[in-house]
Design a protein around this motif. Structure first.
Motif, PDB file in Angstrom:
ATOM      1  N   PRO A 109       0.840  -1.209   0.000  1.00  0.00           N
ATOM      2  CA  PRO A 109       0.000   0.000   0.000  1.00  0.00           C
ATOM      3  C   PRO A 109       0.869   1.251   0.000  1.00  0.00           C
ATOM      4  O   PRO A 109       2.014   1.228   0.471  1.00  0.00           O
ATOM      5  N   ILE A 110       0.352   2.345  -0.506  1.00  0.00           N
ATOM      6  CA  ILE A 110       1.133   3.576  -0.537  1.00  0.00           C
ATOM      7  C   ILE A 110       1.113   4.286   0.807  1.00  0.00           C
ATOM      8  O   ILE A 110       2.037   5.046   1.126  1.00  0.00           O
ATOM      9  N   VAL A 111       0.076   4.052   1.606  1.00  0.00           N
ATOM     10  CA  VAL A 111       0.009   4.625   2.961  1.00  0.00           C
ATOM     11  C   VAL A 111      -0.574   3.589   3.907  1.00  0.00           C
ATOM     12  O   VAL A 111      -1.538   2.903   3.564  1.00  0.00           O
ATOM     13  N   GLN A 112       0.019   3.460   5.086  1.00  0.00           N
ATOM     14  CA  GLN A 112      -0.544   2.641   6.155  1.00  0.00           C
ATOM     15  C   GLN A 112      -0.727   3.540   7.367  1.00  0.00           C
ATOM     16  O   GLN A 112       0.228   4.127   7.868  1.00  0.00           O
ATOM     17  N   TYR A 113      -1.967   3.651   7.840  1.00  0.00           N
ATOM     18  CA  TYR A 113      -2.291   4.565   8.927  1.00  0.00           C
ATOM     19  C   TYR A 113      -2.094   3.842  10.256  1.00  0.00           C
ATOM     20  O   TYR A 113      -2.860   2.950  10.613  1.00  0.00           O
ATOM     21  N   ALA A 114      -1.069   4.241  10.975  1.00  0.00           N
ATOM     22  CA  ALA A 114      -0.691   3.545  12.202  1.00  0.00           C
ATOM     23  C   ALA A 114      -1.590   3.929  13.361  1.00  0.00           C
ATOM     24  O   ALA A 114      -2.069   5.064  13.450  1.00  0.00           O
ATOM     25  N   GLY A 115      -1.841   2.978  14.255  1.00  0.00           N
ATOM     26  CA  GLY A 115      -2.568   3.252  15.489  1.00  0.00           C
ATOM     27  C   GLY A 115      -3.992   2.772  15.495  1.00  0.00           C
ATOM     28  O   GLY A 115      -4.608   2.680  16.564  1.00  0.00           O
ATOM     29  N   HIS A 116      -4.561   2.465  14.331  1.00  0.00           N
ATOM     30  CA  HIS A 116      -5.939   1.957  14.298  1.00  0.00           C
ATOM     31  C   HIS A 116      -5.991   0.574  14.946  1.00  0.00           C
ATOM     32  O   HIS A 116      -5.107  -0.255  14.738  1.00  0.00           O
ATOM     33  N   THR A 117      -7.030   0.331  15.755  1.00  0.00           N
ATOM     34  CA  THR A 117      -7.132  -0.923  16.494  1.00  0.00           C
ATOM     35  C   THR A 117      -8.391  -1.686  16.113  1.00  0.00           C
ATOM     36  O   THR A 117      -9.494  -1.138  16.122  1.00  0.00           O
ATOM     37  N   ASN A 118      -8.216  -2.972  15.772  1.00  0.00           N
ATOM     38  CA  ASN A 118      -9.335  -3.876  15.536  1.00  0.00           C
ATOM     39  C   ASN A 118      -8.796  -5.300  15.482  1.00  0.00           C
ATOM     40  O   ASN A 118      -7.680  -5.536  15.021  1.00  0.00           O
ATOM     41  N   THR A 119      -9.595  -6.242  15.984  1.00  0.00           N
ATOM     42  CA  THR A 119      -9.225  -7.657  15.917  1.00  0.00           C
ATOM     43  C   THR A 119     -10.378  -8.526  15.437  1.00  0.00           C
ATOM     44  O   THR A 119     -10.157  -9.535  14.769  1.00  0.00           O
ATOM     45  N   TYR A 120     -11.628  -8.136  15.761  1.00  0.00           N
ATOM     46  CA  TYR A 120     -12.758  -8.971  15.370  1.00  0.00           C
ATOM     47  C   TYR A 120     -14.046  -8.191  15.125  1.00  0.00           C
ATOM     48  O   TYR A 120     -15.047  -8.774  14.699  1.00  0.00           O
ATOM     49  N   THR A 121     -14.077  -6.885  15.382  1.00  0.00           N
ATOM     50  CA  THR A 121     -15.311  -6.109  15.288  1.00  0.00           C
ATOM     51  C   THR A 121     -15.609  -5.750  13.836  1.00  0.00           C
ATOM     52  O   THR A 121     -14.771  -5.158  13.155  1.00  0.00           O
TER      53      THR A 121
END
Length: 413
Positions: free
Chosen positions: A324-336
């Motif tokens: 990907p050209i950008v990866q936005y760090a800090g977003h949280t998700n595992t199953y929602t």
């Protein structure tokens, strides 16, 4: 001096040409006194092909320095970057918010706001199948009297999406006998209900002009549905995906689907029911993760959100590119599966709700600096969000349970 090429502009800082359609807009100058700090991002420079991912992480930056730079620099890009930094700083310090407890029967699952003929219209959908609105907002945008239950699409089945294009509003629901509500906002009380054989459990929908795309879930569907004209709605086109469709988007002649198995497919409306898989090389060394949200940006990029917490931007000109050209760090998700995500109308800022009951924000491109809009921890997961332009400025709307929050971006109490 770089040559002037038709349809392109030269970015001196990144030392390459970009399409004019992707040229960032210069935010309006914002006056600020005294030194302030906020969280920001770092962006790595990509080559002619997007082989390097820019990970937008947060760091601290002086607003005082940004203000001085915007005043003294002779370069347009420098002025844009400084103004962008100031805007990020103000967003990060947002503390003014209006909270409304909406009289809904269930939990708020969908929210949509639009402006038609100078009047603001708000729509809500809850977890028990009720659709609220539309009602003009002549005074306060959060007047509790403005919300009223209009109809129930399917008892005890959530309103999965609300989509508005022009004067049409479409609402869908999840359930074994799913119905589609189509409202003409120019005609009071003009609402019709659509239902189609073998079309049920609608997870996602996107309305563009008069064409509607539906993403179907619950195991047995493994397809998306395309309606060329919702006013006629005599025929539908099945789009074979091979997996449940969690997210859909359409732009001009193209339809994009994000699937439970992690696949992203692109369909040409002029061709047929079989689509092209995008970014397939990415999964040769990475585990696939369900695509919860996708949408096009600046005509040549695709924003995707995944269940494993990946929040990414891909270049649609290089559909076999693995990175990907950008990866936005800090977003949280595992199953929602349902987490709110929103862009501002100018496609300059991205806001995403996390599984940790927080909302985070990033700049889209990376030439500016990142910011966190506020440090609020919600009582539960934020399932729907939208950024709107209001008379008092940009606002981020976020719904949690039966509460609707209106954050006045860049404004403090």
């Amino acid at each position: 001096m770089p040559m002037q090429l038709p349809g392109l502009y030269w970015d001196a800082e990144r030392n390459r040409y970009f399409p004019l359609s992707s040229k960032p807009k210069v935010p309006a100058a914002i006056s600020q006194s005294g030194p302030k700090k906020h969280e920001s991002s770092e962006a790595a420079t990509a080559g002619d092909r997007p082989t390097a991912t820019r990970s937008l992480k947060r760091k601290r930056i002086s607003t005082w320095n940004a203000t001085e730079l915007s005043r003294t620099t002779c370069y347009a890009h420098g002025r844009y970057r400084a103004a962008h930094d100031i805007l990020c700083s103000q967003y990060a310090e947002t503390s003014r918010a209006t909270v409304l407890k909406v009289p809904v029967f269930g939990r708020i699952k969908s929210f949509c706001s639009t402006t038609l003929d100078g009047q603001r219209r708000r729509f809500l959908g809850d977890s028990r199948g009720w659709l609220y609105g539309p009602t003009p907002a002549p005074t306060s945008s959060t007047d509790p009297d403005l919300w009223g239950a209009d109809l129930n699409l399917q008892p005890e089945s959530e309103i999965s999406t609300i989509s508005v294009s022009g004067a049409r509003c479409v609402a869908t629901c999840f359930g074994p006998k799913a119905k589609i509500s189509v409202q003409d906002l120019n005609a009071a009380g003009s609402t019709c209900l659509l239902s189609f054989k073998n079309v049920h459990d609608i997870w996602s929908a996107h309305l563009e002009d008069i064409s509607l795309v539906l993403g179907l879930g619950a195991g047995a569907n493994k397809k998306a549905v395309y309606l060329p004209d919702i006013d006629v709605s005599t025929s539908i086109r099945i789009l074979e995906t091979g997996s449940d469709v969690f997210s859909v988007w359409q732009h001009e002649n193209m339809i994009y689907t994000g699937c439970r198995n992690g696949s992203i497919l692109r369909f040409d409306k002029r061709v047929g029911k079989h689509g092209q898989k995008l970014f397939t090389d990415r999964f040769s060394s990475h585990q696939r993760s369900s695509v919860l949200h996708l949408q096009t940006l600046k005509a040549s990029q695709l924003l995707t959100s995944h269940m494993n917490g990946d929040l990414l931007t891909f270049d649609l000109r290089f559909t076999r590119q693995t990175t990907p050209i950008v990866q936005y760090a800090g977003h949280t998700n595992t199953y929602t599966q349902r987490l709110g995500i929103a862009l501002d109308p100018d496609e300059e800022f991205l806001f995403a709700a996390g599984e940790d009951n927080r909302i985070r924000g990033w700049p889209i491109d990376g030439p500016g600096r990142g910011c966190s809009p506020f440090m609020k921890v919600f009582a539960g997961v934020v399932e729907t969000m939208q950024v709107t332009e209001e008379p008092e400025g940009a606002c981020l709307w976020a719904a949690c349970d039966q509460l609707l929050y209106q954050f006045h971006l860049g404004q403090r109490v």
